[in-house]
Design an enzyme around this catalytic site. Structure first.
Site, PDB file in Angstrom:
ATOM      1  N   GLU A 178     -17.730  39.974 -16.680  1.00  0.00           N
ATOM      2  CA  GLU A 178     -18.013  40.886 -15.562  1.00  0.00           C
ATOM      3  C   GLU A 178     -17.889  42.371 -15.938  1.00  0.00           C
ATOM      4  OE1 GLU A 178     -15.597  39.549 -12.254  1.00  0.00           O
ATOM      5  OE2 GLU A 178     -16.703  37.684 -12.100  1.00  0.00           O
ATOM      6  N   ASN A 219     -20.282  37.003 -20.021  1.00  0.00           N
ATOM      7  CA  ASN A 219     -20.466  36.257 -18.772  1.00  0.00           C
ATOM      8  C   ASN A 219     -20.490  37.236 -17.601  1.00  0.00           C
ATOM      9  OD1 ASN A 219     -20.432  33.588 -17.484  1.00  0.00           O
ATOM     10  ND2 ASN A 219     -18.349  34.080 -16.770  1.00  0.00           N
ATOM     11  N   HIS A 255     -22.915  32.120  -8.786  1.00  0.00           N
ATOM     12  CA  HIS A 255     -22.270  31.915  -7.484  1.00  0.00           C
ATOM     13  C   HIS A 255     -23.318  32.269  -6.429  1.00  0.00           C
ATOM     14  CE1 HIS A 255     -18.328  31.178  -9.120  1.00  0.00           C
ATOM     15  NE2 HIS A 255     -18.414  32.256  -9.864  1.00  0.00           N
ATOM     16  N   GLU A 283     -20.752  29.017 -13.700  1.00  0.00           N
ATOM     17  CA  GLU A 283     -19.828  28.913 -12.558  1.00  0.00           C
ATOM     18  C   GLU A 283     -20.577  28.556 -11.273  1.00  0.00           C
ATOM     19  OE1 GLU A 283     -17.218  32.329 -12.247  1.00  0.00           O
ATOM     20  OE2 GLU A 283     -17.000  32.503 -14.415  1.00  0.00           O
ATOM     21  N   ASP A 285     -21.966  27.511  -7.876  1.00  0.00           N
ATOM     22  CA  ASP A 285     -21.715  26.953  -6.545  1.00  0.00           C
ATOM     23  C   ASP A 285     -22.750  27.569  -5.606  1.00  0.00           C
ATOM     24  OD1 ASP A 285     -20.451  29.505  -6.250  1.00  0.00           O
ATOM     25  OD2 ASP A 285     -18.440  28.628  -6.301  1.00  0.00           O
TER      26      ASP A 285
HETATM   27  C1  XIL Z   1     -11.638  32.648  -9.423  1.00  0.00           C
HETATM   28  C2  XIL Z   1     -10.795  31.391  -9.239  1.00  0.00           C
HETATM   29  O1  XIL Z   1     -11.627  30.345  -8.860  1.00  0.00           O
HETATM   30  C3  XIL Z   1      -9.735  31.610  -8.195  1.00  0.00           C
HETATM   31  O2  XIL Z   1      -8.854  30.490  -8.145  1.00  0.00           O
HETATM   32  C4  XIL Z   1      -8.939  32.876  -8.527  1.00  0.00           C
HETATM   33  O3  XIL Z   1      -8.028  33.133  -7.477  1.00  0.00           O
HETATM   34  C5  XIL Z   1      -9.867  34.048  -8.696  1.00  0.00           C
HETATM   35  O4  XIL Z   1     -10.811  33.768  -9.688  1.00  0.00           O
HETATM   36  N1  XIL Z   1     -15.775  34.804 -11.471  1.00  0.00           N
HETATM   37  C6  XIL Z   1     -14.987  34.343 -12.495  1.00  0.00           C
HETATM   38  C7  XIL Z   1     -13.904  33.381 -12.193  1.00  0.00           C
HETATM   39  O5  XIL Z   1     -15.252  34.644 -13.657  1.00  0.00           O
HETATM   40  O6  XIL Z   1     -12.824  33.515 -13.063  1.00  0.00           O
HETATM   41  C8  XIL Z   1     -13.432  33.506 -10.767  1.00  0.00           C
HETATM   42  O7  XIL Z   1     -12.496  32.460 -10.526  1.00  0.00           O
HETATM   43  C9  XIL Z   1     -14.617  33.422  -9.827  1.00  0.00           C
HETATM   44  C10 XIL Z   1     -15.565  34.547 -10.074  1.00  0.00           C
END
Ligand code: XIL
Length: 481
Positions: A178, A219, A255, A283, A285
């Protein structure tokens, strides 16, 4: 060779092969060394469609992963699904900086080791997440007041110590997470503010030196479609590569919001792939406004399938990881007010329509889930292909296609082995171009209701064996019934 954990290290080629290897090879123990092997999911029967995401993905030469919450490793329902369905695991939190180096030079590897042990017992790949990130960063780094030299040393020491510890156990690392703003400029963080944009190149070079066999990824989120942010990422990655910075892959968090999957996703993945990099959906969802209802869940299923097909359409897209597999464990409701239901399984670990849709998109076939699971929805059509007779210079084939939705006029296409010709047929109008045969409805059988079956047959000029081909109905591939 052992790493800092005392685990026997698997050389890269063998470790990478773990994901693609047949479960039979895993069961034989020829590929996994190190931790004791526990029960591993049985392979799909030869010839049968895969009934789990991991078997189906393996047949496509890809991995399918999930983020794993450390707190759930004691829950048998959770671990059962995680092992059965996924060939890769990512630590949801325990390998982040605040968890693994909470104070300077003091490392807490136990939770990460638990995940690695779990993964190795189930023949799974481990994805390391994440080394350099502005978030979940302990105060001693974020507010430490380090100067450039000191922070470089702190960052390099963190990368080196963590990667050394997991050398040979972690196949991919999110080295930098990020780093971008929405407009494509570099995000302000203690790293970019103190070290300038060069921190990214430094992190990757340090990571390569620490574990030359791990694949090193950058990422980010909201970089899935072509746009300002992904352009910024693309320009940076291109320039790092031209400087010889060792970067192997780009992770697209994905996401997503229901009904908002970017239409340029595949084009975007492909342009990164064209730089010679692996691309991975890291990641996934797909969240929706709560409450969920069946219409939204059906759309979500279609969108999980479409994301899966997008990855499969890009040969450099090596895998898809979901950010938790169950709505019971998802990070979404805690972060996005009023939203949730973003995962493949519901709060009670029952497969949602999205599960069946993703499995089908991977070429598998729903049905191998837990007994008692609701039947996932059927695909658009299911086909039976029977060779009813065969002699030295001809075969007779009967085809049945069950259509899930009503059709008003139909056309079925399939390929015959090279050189085989359809010589006659019934219940359809046949044409053939090269290997491709089109069977269109006859004047009397074009309208078929939902759940009805289209039947036709034909004779060919060849008595050779036919493997049932893919049959498409009105342009959509059917699954085998
Ligand atoms: C999130 C986790 O799922 C949570 O449990 C935590 O509180 C915060 O982080 N991008 C990422 C992940 O790279 O590490 C994040 O994970 C979600 C967004």
């Amino acid at each position: 060779m052992t790493n800092e954990r005392g685990t026997t290290m698997i050389p890269l080629v063998r470790r990478a092969a773990v994901v693609l290897a047949t479960s039979a090879a895993l069961l034989s123990g020829s590929l996994v060394t190190g931790a004791a092997q526990a029960a591993q999911p049985p392979a799909a029967e030869p010839g049968a469609a895969a009934a789990t995401l991991r078997d189906a993905a393996e047949e496509q030469g890809r991995f399918v992963g999930t983020a794993v919450a450390d707190g759930r490793l004691g829950n048998g329902t959770y671990t059962g699904i995680a092992s059965r369905e996924f060939s890769s695991v990512t630590a949801e939190n325990v390998m982040k900086w605040d968890a693994i180096e909470p104070s300077r030079g003091s490392f807490n590897f136990a939770p990460g080791d638990r995940l690695v042990d779990f993964a190795q017992a189930g023949g799974q790949q481990v994805w390391g997440h994440t080394l350099v990130w502005h978030s979940q960063l302990p105060g001693w780094v974020a507010n430490g007041g380090f100067n450039q030299t000191q922070l470089t040393q702190v960052m390099n020491n963190h990368i080196t110590t963590v990667m050394d510890h997991y050398e040979g156990d972690v196949a991919y690392w999110d080295v930098v997470n990020e780093a971008f703003n929405e407009d494509g400029t570099l995000r302000s963080s203690v790293f970019s503010d103190t070290l300038g944009s060069g921190f990214i190149g430094t992190a990757f070079r340090t990571a390569r030196a620490a574990d030359p066999d791990a694949k090193l990824c950058i990422n980010d989120y909201n970089t899935e479609g072509v746009g300002a942010k992904s352009n910024g990422l693309y320009n940076l990655v291109s320039s790092l590569l031209s400087q010889g910075v060792p970067i192997d892959c780009v992770g697209f968090q994905s996401h997503f919001i229901l009904d908002q999957i970017p239409s340029t996703f595949q084009t975007n993945l492909q342009r990164f792939a064209d730089l010679g990099l692996e691309v991975v959906i890291t990641e996934l969802d797909i969240r929706m406004n709560l409450p969920a209802d069946s219409a939204k869940l059906q759309r979500q299923a279609a969108q999980f399938a479409s994301v899966t097909r997008t990855c499969l359409a890009v040969s450099a897209c090596r895998g898809i990881t979901v950010w938790g597999f169950s709505d019971a464990d998802s990070w979404v409701p805690g972060v996005f007010d009023g939203q949730g239901a973003a995962c493949l399984y519901d709060q009670n670990y029952q497969a949602k329509p999205a599960f069946g849709a993703m499995l089908t998109a991977l070429g598998g076939e729903p049905g191998g889930g837990d007994p008692g699971d609701p039947d996932p929805p059927a695909g658009p059509c299911q086909v039976t292909w029977r060779v009813t007779s065969r002699w030295n210079a001809g075969s007779v084939v009967e085809v049945g296609i069950r259509t899930t939705a009503a059709v008003n006029g139909w056309s079925a296409t399939f390929a015959l082995p090279s050189g085989h010709r359809v010589t006659s047929g019934w219940n359809a109008v046949f044409s053939q171009s090269g290997a491709t045969v089109t069977a269109a409805n006859a004047p009397y059988n074009g309208n078929v209701g939902a759940g009805g079956t289209i039947g036709f047959g034909f004779q060919t000029d060849n008595g050779g064996q036919y493997t049932p081909p893919t049959v498409s109905l009105n342009g959509t591939a059917c699954t085998a019934a």
